[in-house]
Design a protein around this motif. Structure first.
Motif, mmCIF file in Angstrom:
data_model
loop_
_atom_site.group_PDB
_atom_site.id
_atom_site.type_symbol
_atom_site.label_atom_id
_atom_site.label_comp_id
_atom_site.label_asym_id
_atom_site.label_seq_id
_atom_site.Cartn_x
_atom_site.Cartn_y
_atom_site.Cartn_z
ATOM 1 N N LEU A 1 20.758 -45.400 -11.499
ATOM 2 C CA LEU A 1 20.187 -45.687 -10.189
ATOM 3 C C LEU A 1 20.753 -44.692 -9.198
ATOM 4 O O LEU A 1 21.960 -44.435 -9.188
ATOM 5 C CB LEU A 1 20.548 -47.105 -9.734
ATOM 6 N N ARG A 2 19.884 -44.136 -8.360
ATOM 7 C CA ARG A 2 20.322 -43.196 -7.330
ATOM 8 C C ARG A 2 19.754 -43.612 -5.980
ATOM 9 O O ARG A 2 18.576 -43.962 -5.880
ATOM 10 C CB ARG A 2 19.862 -41.780 -7.651
ATOM 11 N N TYR A 3 20.598 -43.535 -4.977
ATOM 12 C CA TYR A 3 20.231 -43.841 -3.604
ATOM 13 C C TYR A 3 20.783 -42.728 -2.724
ATOM 14 O O TYR A 3 21.865 -42.207 -2.996
ATOM 15 C CB TYR A 3 20.834 -45.176 -3.155
ATOM 16 N N THR A 4 20.053 -42.387 -1.667
ATOM 17 C CA THR A 4 20.559 -41.387 -0.737
ATOM 18 C C THR A 4 20.620 -41.973 0.666
ATOM 19 O O THR A 4 19.868 -42.892 1.015
ATOM 20 C CB THR A 4 19.689 -40.116 -0.725
ATOM 21 N N PHE A 5 21.531 -41.409 1.443
ATOM 22 C CA PHE A 5 21.779 -41.875 2.797
ATOM 23 C C PHE A 5 22.011 -40.667 3.697
ATOM 24 O O PHE A 5 22.632 -39.692 3.270
ATOM 25 C CB PHE A 5 23.039 -42.763 2.834
ATOM 26 N N PRO A 6 21.556 -40.748 4.955
ATOM 27 C CA PRO A 6 21.890 -39.685 5.897
ATOM 28 C C PRO A 6 23.410 -39.588 6.040
ATOM 29 O O PRO A 6 24.114 -40.601 5.976
ATOM 30 C CB PRO A 6 21.248 -40.142 7.205
ATOM 31 N N GLY A 7 23.916 -38.380 6.227
ATOM 32 C CA GLY A 7 25.361 -38.150 6.278
ATOM 33 C C GLY A 7 25.990 -38.494 7.613
ATOM 34 O O GLY A 7 26.607 -37.637 8.252
ATOM 35 N N VAL A 8 25.834 -39.729 8.030
ATOM 36 C CA VAL A 8 26.433 -40.210 9.287
ATOM 37 C C VAL A 8 27.283 -41.441 8.987
ATOM 38 O O VAL A 8 26.979 -42.196 8.051
ATOM 39 C CB VAL A 8 25.371 -40.523 10.361
ATOM 40 N N PRO A 9 28.344 -41.666 9.767
ATOM 41 C CA PRO A 9 29.276 -42.760 9.469
ATOM 42 C C PRO A 9 28.629 -44.131 9.286
ATOM 43 O O PRO A 9 29.014 -44.883 8.397
ATOM 44 C CB PRO A 9 30.237 -42.741 10.655
ATOM 45 N N GLY A 10 27.635 -44.470 10.075
ATOM 46 C CA GLY A 10 27.003 -45.779 9.958
ATOM 47 C C GLY A 10 26.340 -46.022 8.618
ATOM 48 O O GLY A 10 26.186 -47.157 8.176
ATOM 49 N N GLN A 11 25.960 -44.959 7.936
ATOM 50 C CA GLN A 11 25.293 -45.096 6.644
ATOM 51 C C GLN A 11 26.275 -45.392 5.511
ATOM 52 O O GLN A 11 25.879 -45.911 4.470
ATOM 53 C CB GLN A 11 24.480 -43.848 6.340
ATOM 54 N N VAL A 12 27.541 -45.084 5.718
ATOM 55 C CA VAL A 12 28.556 -45.431 4.712
ATOM 56 C C VAL A 12 28.612 -46.941 4.555
ATOM 57 O O VAL A 12 28.663 -47.465 3.435
ATOM 58 C CB VAL A 12 29.935 -44.848 5.091
ATOM 59 N N CYS A 13 28.558 -47.652 5.663
ATOM 60 C CA CYS A 13 28.550 -49.123 5.626
ATOM 61 C C CYS A 13 27.316 -49.632 4.885
ATOM 62 O O CYS A 13 27.397 -50.583 4.108
ATOM 63 C CB CYS A 13 28.589 -49.664 7.050
ATOM 64 N N GLN A 14 26.162 -48.992 5.099
ATOM 65 C CA GLN A 14 24.942 -49.396 4.402
ATOM 66 C C GLN A 14 25.062 -49.167 2.894
ATOM 67 O O GLN A 14 24.630 -50.000 2.098
ATOM 68 C CB GLN A 14 23.733 -48.630 4.972
ATOM 69 N N ALA A 15 25.660 -48.046 2.518
ATOM 70 C CA ALA A 15 25.857 -47.761 1.095
ATOM 71 C C ALA A 15 26.781 -48.801 0.477
ATOM 72 O O ALA A 15 26.539 -49.287 -0.634
ATOM 73 C CB ALA A 15 26.428 -46.356 0.914
ATOM 74 N N ARG A 16 27.840 -49.149 1.181
ATOM 75 C CA ARG A 16 28.789 -50.145 0.682
ATOM 76 C C ARG A 16 28.099 -51.495 0.485
ATOM 77 O O ARG A 16 28.249 -52.133 -0.561
ATOM 78 C CB ARG A 16 29.960 -50.287 1.646
ATOM 79 N N LYS A 17 27.310 -51.917 1.471
ATOM 80 C CA LYS A 17 26.604 -53.203 1.373
ATOM 81 C C LYS A 17 25.633 -53.217 0.197
ATOM 82 O O LYS A 17 25.543 -54.209 -0.526
ATOM 83 C CB LYS A 17 25.851 -53.494 2.673
ATOM 84 N N LEU A 18 24.906 -52.119 0.010
ATOM 85 C CA LEU A 18 23.963 -52.035 -1.106
ATOM 86 C C LEU A 18 24.685 -52.214 -2.435
ATOM 87 O O LEU A 18 24.265 -53.006 -3.286
ATOM 88 C CB LEU A 18 23.236 -50.687 -1.088
ATOM 89 N N VAL A 19 25.781 -51.490 -2.629
ATOM 90 C CA VAL A 19 26.506 -51.559 -3.898
ATOM 91 C C VAL A 19 27.121 -52.947 -4.083
ATOM 92 O O VAL A 19 27.086 -53.499 -5.184
ATOM 93 C CB VAL A 19 27.557 -50.431 -3.989
ATOM 94 N N GLN A 20 27.638 -53.531 -3.027
ATOM 95 C CA GLN A 20 28.185 -54.888 -3.152
ATOM 96 C C GLN A 20 27.105 -55.865 -3.588
ATOM 97 O O GLN A 20 27.349 -56.735 -4.417
ATOM 98 C CB GLN A 20 28.819 -55.327 -1.830
#
Length: 178
Positions: free
Chosen positions: A20-39
């Motif tokens: 599975l691959r997901y991409t996110f814009p390289g901005v700090p707020g998207q790190v939280c979104q990536a973390r929530k998705l994986v959790q």
């Protein structure tokens, strides 16, 4: 090496089966979104927080220390399922050296054929510009590693073991006696 030359859509589309691959814009707020998705993907495994922490640390490093954090940059999260789950983050390169690599093993050029591979991030003395995040990741993981180059980008990963599934005992047991 999973090259990050090209677009985030091309990188996602090139995922092999079982990945599975997901991409996110390289901005700090998207790190939280990536973390929530994986959790959410790890819900019920008992490793939700660990998986989230791994992604949080690796994604933060990608936007802090590579071109992923520049305008128009992106980072990718990759999950590979098998006996363990490999959680990886790809960046766009540009750190000038492989994040987590000790000074002696940092690449001297940006050439694509100058790929560096590093196993065992937990054994490093110098971790991510003096931070302790990669050491924490290594403590949670069975194995960790990184590969890549300044020119092509980096792939940093951690393998997490999942608890063995618990089998429920059947409600009724038949005993056959001959």
């Amino acid at each position: 090496m999973r090259s990050t030359n090209g677009t985030d859509k091309e990188w996602r589309a090139s995922a092999p089966p079982g990945v599975l691959r997901y991409t996110f814009p390289g901005v700090p707020g998207q790190v939280c979104q990536a973390r929530k998705l994986v959790q959410e993907l790890f819900l019920g495994t008992g490793r939700e927080d660990d998986a989230g922490l791994v992604v949080d640390e690796l994604a933060n490093n990608s936007i802090l220390y590579t071109r992923s954090g520049k305008p128009g940059g992106w980072f990718g999260v990759e999950l590979t399922f098998g006996a363990m789950v490999r959680i990886g983050v790809v960046d766009l390169g540009g750190a000038g050296w492989l994040i987590g690599a000790p000074a002696a093993s940092r690449p001297k050029s940006d050439q694509p054929d100058d790929l560096e591979t590093l196993e065992g991030l937990g054994e490093l003395d110098a971790v991510a510009l003096g931070g302790r995040g990669l050491a924490i990741v290594a403590g949670l993981a069975v194995t960790t590693g990184a590969c890549g180059s300044d020119a092509l980008g980096h792939f940093v990963w951690a393998d997490l073991a999942l608890p063995a599934p618990v089998r429920e005992a059947p409600e009724k047991t038949l005993l056959l006696v001959s």
